[in-house]
Design a protein around this motif. Structure first.
Motif, PDB file in Angstrom:
ATOM      1  N   GLU A 111       0.843  -1.216   0.000  1.00  0.00           N
ATOM      2  CA  GLU A 111       0.000   0.000   0.000  1.00  0.00           C
ATOM      3  C   GLU A 111       0.871   1.257   0.000  1.00  0.00           C
ATOM      4  O   GLU A 111       0.509   2.278  -0.582  1.00  0.00           O
ATOM      5  N   GLU A 112       2.017   1.184   0.701  1.00  0.00           N
ATOM      6  CA  GLU A 112       2.939   2.333   0.732  1.00  0.00           C
ATOM      7  C   GLU A 112       3.542   2.563  -0.649  1.00  0.00           C
ATOM      8  O   GLU A 112       3.634   3.701  -1.123  1.00  0.00           O
ATOM      9  N   GLU A 114       2.289   1.732  -3.447  1.00  0.00           N
ATOM     10  CA  GLU A 114       1.248   2.165  -4.388  1.00  0.00           C
ATOM     11  C   GLU A 114       1.046   3.686  -4.391  1.00  0.00           C
ATOM     12  O   GLU A 114       0.523   4.239  -5.352  1.00  0.00           O
ATOM     13  N   LYS A 115       1.466   4.343  -3.313  1.00  0.00           N
ATOM     14  CA  LYS A 115       1.367   5.812  -3.294  1.00  0.00           C
ATOM     15  C   LYS A 115       2.220   6.432  -4.397  1.00  0.00           C
ATOM     16  O   LYS A 115       2.032   7.580  -4.775  1.00  0.00           O
ATOM     17  N   TYR A 116       3.194   5.661  -4.879  1.00  0.00           N
ATOM     18  CA  TYR A 116       4.097   6.147  -5.935  1.00  0.00           C
ATOM     19  C   TYR A 116       3.769   5.508  -7.287  1.00  0.00           C
ATOM     20  O   TYR A 116       4.564   5.566  -8.223  1.00  0.00           O
TER      21      TYR A 116
END
Length: 358
Positions: A111-112, A114-116
């Protein structure tokens, strides 16, 4: 939305416990016979080996020492187009920091990362991503990646650079600067090797202002059926030069003299490829070699590739006039870098659609 994108990640697939890979990752029949166990291959000592070139002396004050070093670089560039560079001037500590930061990014929860996430469909290619099928066969590669422009500083989009781990930005920035200086050193030596003025190749690929360094961290998860998949399919690099670090897990293969050769892992080296851009400028004297990446069941492989690319539209790439003669006519038509990329994509699609006759 995150779930949909995340489900497309190879890392998610690899950690789901599957025993067989989805069919879109399975290579065509004609390729499968050449896919081997990379650990067995790397142990082989007979046969051709990717050259190791010590470049400490290419800037020597001693003319004879310098000439000999340039000759060795020239021979490797003409015969292989890829080499392990040692004594390259980038400190072991900086290389360690770059690797630690890149590995730490990929260890973040999905999920972290995916922020990028990038969005290739809308043309946003920088960021965290996975290969989308861009050919008629719909095949995918067994890798996720993180891609962004690393140099020059004024062209970076820092909103795409991870703030976790905290050393990612400082280490990657410093590494990009060191590689930019190394690119100048290599391009100067290759210019001299072609009988040109020292600064000629660098000028032809955009010089200090225009040459772009693009960082791509390739993450190849463990694969339950490595004999059926590829991390990266066979290709040549479009860049002028490509510099590669890896986490000492073998995977790089080069197509040399009609066979796939597995590159050894050479400690403290940087792998360097001559790309299509320099092959074109040199009128084919220097080789842009076909290469691919294997995957395995036991270990995650990570590589850090930095592509040194000319500007897309500002420069016409064509063989330099000094390297053309009646005996050696121009082997490549004039194209911008953007046109060369399009030509390669078009040709690849045609190749996939064409019937296999052998």
């Amino acid at each position: 939305m995150v779930t949909t994108v995340a489900s497309a990640r190879v890392e998610t697939l690899a950690s789901s416990g599957i025993q067989s890979i989805p069919r879109e990752y399975v290579r065509p029949q004609e390729e499968l016979s050449s896919i081997v166990n990379v650990f067995e291959e790397e142990k082989k000592r007979e046969g051709p080996q990717v050259p190791t070139i010590d470049i400490r002396d290419i800037a020597s004050e001693d003319r004879e020492v310098r000439a000999k070093a340039i000759e060795q670089l020239k021979a490797a560039a003409m015969d292989w187009g890829v080499m392990h560079l040692v004594n390259h001037g980038v400190s072991d500590d900086l290389i360690r920091r770059v690797k630690v930061a890149g590995e730490a990014f990929f260890q973040l929860p999905i999920e972290e990362k995916e922020k990028y996430a990038n969005d290739q469909a809308s043309g946003k290619i920088q960021g965290y991503g996975s290969k989308l099928a861009n050919n008629a066969s719909g095949q995918l590669e067994w890798e996720d990646y993180f891609f962004h422009l690393a140099y020059p500083e004024d062209k970076r989009d820092m909103s795409l650079w991870p703030t976790t781990p905290s050393d990612y930005i400082p280490a990657t920035s410093e590494y990009a600067e060191e590689l930019r200086a190394l690119a100048t050193k290599i391009l100067s030596a290759l210019s001299l090797a072609l009988g040109l003025e020292e600064g000629r190749l660098e000028k032809e690929v955009g010089g200090l202002e225009e040459l772009l360094l693009q960082m791509k961290i390739n993450y190849y998860p463990k694969c339950p059926q490595p004999e059926l998949a590829l991390g990266v399919e066979a290709h040549t690099d479009v860049s002028a030069l490509t510099f590669i670090l890896h986490n000492m897990v073998p995977g790089l293969q080069l197509f040399y003299e009609g066979k796939w050769i597995t590159a050894k892992c050479v400690p403290n080296s940087i792998i360097m490829h001559i790309g299509d851009t320099v092959e074109i400028l040199s009128n084919g004297k220097f080789k842009s070699i076909l290469h691919r990446g294997l995957v395995n069941k036991e270990k995650v492989r990570i590589s850090w590739a930095v592509f040194c690319e000319p500007p897309k539209e500002k420069i016409i790439l064509k063989p330099l006039p000094e390297l053309i003669s009646e005996a050696e006519p121009a082997r490549f038509p004039p194209r911008t870098f953007a046109q060369h990329i399009q030509y390669k994509l078009f040709r690849k699609t045609q190749d996939v659609q064409a019937p296999v006759t052998n």
